[in-house]
Design a protein around this motif. Sequence first.
Motif, PDB file in Angstrom:
ATOM      1  N   THR A  34       4.347   7.327  -2.111  1.00 37.00           N
ATOM      2  CA  THR A  34       4.454   8.282  -1.015  1.00 37.00           C
ATOM      3  C   THR A  34       5.212   7.660   0.152  1.00 37.00           C
ATOM      4  N   THR A  35       6.097   8.451   0.754  1.00 42.17           N
ATOM      5  CA  THR A  35       6.789   7.983   1.950  1.00 42.17           C
ATOM      6  C   THR A  35       6.213   8.721   3.152  1.00 42.17           C
ATOM      7  N   ILE A  56      -0.522   0.834   2.178  1.00 42.72           N
ATOM      8  CA  ILE A  56       0.779   1.402   1.811  1.00 42.72           C
ATOM      9  C   ILE A  56       1.829   0.333   1.509  1.00 42.72           C
ATOM     10  N   ALA A  57       1.653  -0.885   2.050  1.00 53.03           N
ATOM     11  CA  ALA A  57       2.634  -1.944   1.771  1.00 53.03           C
ATOM     12  C   ALA A  57       2.065  -3.306   2.146  1.00 53.03           C
ATOM     13  N   ALA A  80       6.357  -2.169   9.986  1.00 54.37           N
ATOM     14  CA  ALA A  80       5.236  -1.282   9.682  1.00 54.37           C
ATOM     15  C   ALA A  80       5.449   0.101  10.291  1.00 54.37           C
ATOM     16  N   ARG A  81       6.027   0.159  11.474  1.00 51.90           N
ATOM     17  CA  ARG A  81       6.346   1.457  12.093  1.00 51.90           C
ATOM     18  C   ARG A  81       7.324   2.233  11.229  1.00 51.90           C
ATOM     19  N   GLU A  82       8.347   1.532  10.711  1.00 53.08           N
ATOM     20  CA  GLU A  82       9.332   2.191   9.844  1.00 53.08           C
ATOM     21  C   GLU A  82       8.680   2.760   8.588  1.00 53.08           C
ATOM     22  N   LEU A  83       7.667   2.041   8.067  1.00 54.97           N
ATOM     23  CA  LEU A  83       6.992   2.480   6.843  1.00 54.97           C
ATOM     24  C   LEU A  83       5.981   3.589   7.091  1.00 54.97           C
ATOM     25  N   THR A 124      -0.860  -6.509   5.703  1.00 55.95           N
ATOM     26  CA  THR A 124      -1.032  -5.301   4.909  1.00 55.95           C
ATOM     27  C   THR A 124      -0.894  -4.108   5.839  1.00 55.95           C
ATOM     28  N   ALA A 125       0.079  -3.256   5.549  1.00 61.36           N
ATOM     29  CA  ALA A 125       0.281  -2.037   6.330  1.00 61.36           C
ATOM     30  C   ALA A 125      -0.637  -0.956   5.776  1.00 61.36           C
ATOM     31  N   ILE A 126      -1.383  -0.295   6.663  1.00 65.25           N
ATOM     32  CA  ILE A 126      -2.356   0.695   6.218  1.00 65.25           C
ATOM     33  C   ILE A 126      -2.225   1.999   6.992  1.00 65.25           C
ATOM     34  N   ARG A 127      -2.769   3.051   6.382  1.00 64.45           N
ATOM     35  CA  ARG A 127      -2.943   4.343   7.030  1.00 64.45           C
ATOM     36  C   ARG A 127      -4.413   4.720   6.875  1.00 64.45           C
TER      37      ARG A 127
END
Length: 131
Positions: A34-35, A56-57, A80-83, A124-127
């Motif tokens: 997912t983007t 997410i990454a 992380a903002r870009e992702l 670790t980039a998270i949502r």
Amino acid sequence: MKTFFYLLISFLSLFFAISCAHQEAIRVKKLTQTTYSPTRYVEVMYHPPKRKYLKIAELDTRSAEGTPKTQLISVLVMKARELGAEALIVEDNSTTIGYPFVMNNTGGMYDTVPTRIVPAFHATAIRYIEQ
């Protein structure tokens, strides 16, 4: 002659600007297909949050010794903002170089030598998952 001089000055200025620019390399491993649209703010934390979240990454970066750690964290935050991440869980993997004590050959005593730090981070980039 003037044209050649202006071209030479322009070329040297461009060469100097490019050679001074230093960007930190970031390895990105996406964990989802997912983007997400870019986010405005990213929360930086050093421990996983209590809220439910989706990874997410994974991001990895390192730099030359003497580089401020805050510079690397800001580069991670921008990526992380870009992702589309809402938060970033950061793990400090910096290493130290050198030994704190070195034998002084002239007096037979030990001298203290400041250790040098090579900064490196894994993040670790998270949502967050809405409940």
